[in-house]
Design an enzyme around this catalytic site. Structure first.
Site, PDB file in Angstrom:
ATOM      1  CD  GLU A 449      -2.599  -1.402   0.097  1.00  0.00           C
ATOM      2  OE1 GLU A 449      -3.135  -0.457  -0.712  1.00  0.00           O
ATOM      3  OE2 GLU A 449      -2.968  -2.416  -0.329  1.00  0.00           O
ATOM      4  N   GLY A 450       1.934   1.421  -0.832  1.00  0.00           N
ATOM      5  CA  GLY A 450       2.649   2.502  -1.029  1.00  0.00           C
ATOM      6  C   GLY A 450       3.953   2.481   0.050  1.00  0.00           C
TER       7      GLY A 450
END
Length: 598
Positions: A449-450
């Protein structure tokens, strides 16, 4: 026996003594709940995680899913655990009663779900993705989409995924090429390939609901042209019955170092292996308005970022508890002052360096858990606020903390896992002990997620300056209130409050200097360092909050809280000094480095 998954005593302290979550029951949304229902939910989560998830965690790792070209095979314990989770109605724990949820506060949901992430991240991944998928569709989908897709997910009959990345694009979503062609009946036909799709194919449930980012031909370039579509594995009729197989095909499984129990897939959409309604192309349903897909997907992504942070925390936490148990049982060596080799060996917890490693772990995992529960409480306050200005304040504060709540635990609870291995000595990196698997599982979270780099760019490049610095000012006000309370408490807490204030004020000064210099490239080149320093200051604030909640209370538990807070201020917060020195220099070493020099 004390659990080696999560400390229930710590959860009770954080929820009831610090965050005072019982006060949420005064809000209309949570009026049907009480301390009793909260405790019952936590008990249920602990029991299910211990009985249905933890026992097959190691087998889930060694006997990972396989694909024979036609179907995916998963060990049977996973399906049994998924069904037990659904039967307890935990998928809808924090969702609205109108769609079958329990309407619990998100703060309680996060606390309860931490048990499952500590017990078995591979199996719980299917349910957590489903929760995020259902929450997005509830917020942005049509009533028909909610009836057709969300309610079966809440019931546990369907699972959900998020399909963002593509092989050629990675995290650069502006470069995705999956396309969605409009049809005469209002649906779309989706064509493309998606990569790294967790839970993308299996036979654990009747159906899989994919949320897919794609571009409608003729739309704007880059991220402004991205739309969001529901693309189910099997089509769903208006009456809820399953129809034809959609044109979504599993191309293969990725084999990762951790999270091995969750299928991680490459999915092809529209390759023509299946022809719903006699034509190639995966049938998709537009969510919301065209070209606003990325903003909708951020609803799930931001929720997932808190989930990643919580998962990293839980893995660090269970590793800490297991290394603590080992240190109390393992006898080796003698105190440095013992000169007689005939004296009995002592438990290794009596050695100062082992205590240092245990204290570091405790400070990381309990600090991270406090941060994640605080952020989830902000979600509750944001969702229930009636005054627009108050709602906006909660939103802005949550936005500046979300990247930190994802990245800091992913870095430092991973370090806790490394220390847990070290406490075990040579046994730590053998498969007979759990801690080596926890490290491998947790190593994925700095990427999930990043990455740290993306979160650093977002924090420095967007969040600290958004709305003329409104988010930063709100966080400053919270820290200042804590510093004032510490001053009033007296003693060492006054000292630590002053230390926190001094570092925070320097961080603000350095932030202003970085932007005032005009060298944005140099500032952004060091944004990961900025994220680390910022995160350590935030967690120091969380620790001072916990210390104040324990102030004046007697007993081993409270003494332990004070010791961990003391450790963080004396050993961890000073690490920000050289980082802030570097940021102040606006160093260009990484920018000036040339490819040929490596």
């Amino acid at each position: 026996m004390r659990s080696t998954l999560i400390s229930r005593r710590d959860l009770d302290f954080l929820l009831y003594e610090w965050l005072r979550v019982e006060e949420l029951t005064a809000l209309p949304r949570f009026a049907e709940h009480s301390r009793e229902t909260f405790d019952g939910f936590l008990d249920l989560c602990a029991d299910l995680a211990t009985q249905h998830f933890a026992p097959h965690n190691k087998r889930n790792d060694t006997d990972e899913p396989t694909f024979d070209g036609e179907r995916v095979t998963i060990i049977p314990e996973v399906k049994a655990a998924v069904e037990a989770f659904a039967k307890a109605n935990l998928i809808g724990a924090a969702m609205d009663e109108r769609i079958g949820g329990l309407q619990l506060p998100r703060t309680l949901e996060a606390a309860g779900f931490s048990w499952f992430q500590a017990a078995n991240v591979g199996t719980i991944g299917y349910q957590f993705l489903t929760v995020g998928n259902a929450n997005l569709l509830t917020a942005h989908g049509t009533p028909e989409q909610i009836d057709r897709f969300v309610k079966p997910m809440v019931e546990g009959r369907f699972t959900g995924t998020m399909c963002l990345s593509e092989p050629q694009a990675g995290s650069s979503l502006a470069d995705i090429v999956t396309r969605a062609e409009p049809q005469a009946d209002g649906t779309y036909r989706v064509f493309g390939s998606k990569m790294w799709i967790s839970g993308g194919d299996h036979e654990l449930t009747e159906n899989i609901v994919h949320l897919v980012l794609a571009k409608i031909p003729g739309g704007p370039a880059g991220t402004k042209g991205i739309s969001l579509f529901v693309v189910p594995k099997f089509l769903v009729a208006a009456d809820g019955s399953l129809g034809a197989r959609n044109d979504v095909v599993l191309a293969g499984l990725n084999h990762k170092m951790g999270y091995r129990g969750t299928t991680n897939t490459v999915l092809n959409f529209g390759e023509g292996k299946h022809t719903p309604d006699g034509a190639a192309g995966a049938v998709g349903y537009l969510v919301g308005e065209p070209h606003r897909g990325l903003s909708y997907m951020f609803h799930m992504m931001n929720e997932a970022r808190l989930g990643v942070g919580l998962g990293a925390t839980a893995l660090g936490y269970t590793g800490y508890l297991k290394s603590l148990e080992y240190a109390r049982e393992r006898r080796q060596g003698r105190p440095v002052t013992a000169k007689d080799p005939a004296t009995p060996q002592v438990p290794i917890i009596e050695h100062a360096d082992v205590r240092r490693m245990l204290l570091a772990q405790k400070s990381y995992v309990e600090g991270a858990l406090g941060l994640l529960l605080y952020c989830n409480r902000l979600v509750d306050l944001e969702h229930t606020a009636e005054d627009p200005a108050t709602k906006r304040d909660h939103t802005l504060l949550l936005e500046i903390l979300t990247g930190v709540a994802k990245s800091w635990p992913s870095q430092w609870c991973l370090e806790a896992n490394s220390l847990a291995i070290q406490v075990h000595g040579g046994y730590g990196y053998t498969r007979e002990y759990d801690v080596e698997q926890h490290y491998r599982d947790n190593r994925l979270n700095p990427i999930h997620e990043g990455t740290h780099g993306i979160q650093g760019l977002d924090l420095l490049g967007r969040k600290v300056i958004q709305h003329d610095g409104a988010s930063l000012r709100l966080l400053a006000a919270q820290i200042e209130r804590t510093v004032l309370a510490a001053t009033e408490a007296g003693g060492e807490w006054t000292e630590f409050g002053g230390q926190l204030d001094a570092v925070w004020q320097r961080l603000l000064t350095v932030t202003g200097w970085m932007f005032a210099s005009g060298d944005i490239a140099a500032a952004m080149a060091n944004s990961s360092i900025y994220l680390e320093a910022f995160g350590h200051v935030v967690v120091a604030w969380i620790w001072l909050e916990q210390a104040l909640a324990a102030h004046g209370k007697d007993g081993d538990f409270y003494d332990g809280k004070r010791a961990a807070a003391r450790y963080f201020f004396r050993y961890e917060l000073p690490k920000t000094t050289p980082q802030l020195d570097l940021l102040e220099l606006m160093d260009r070493t990484t920018l000036d480095m040339r490819d040929a020099w490596f």
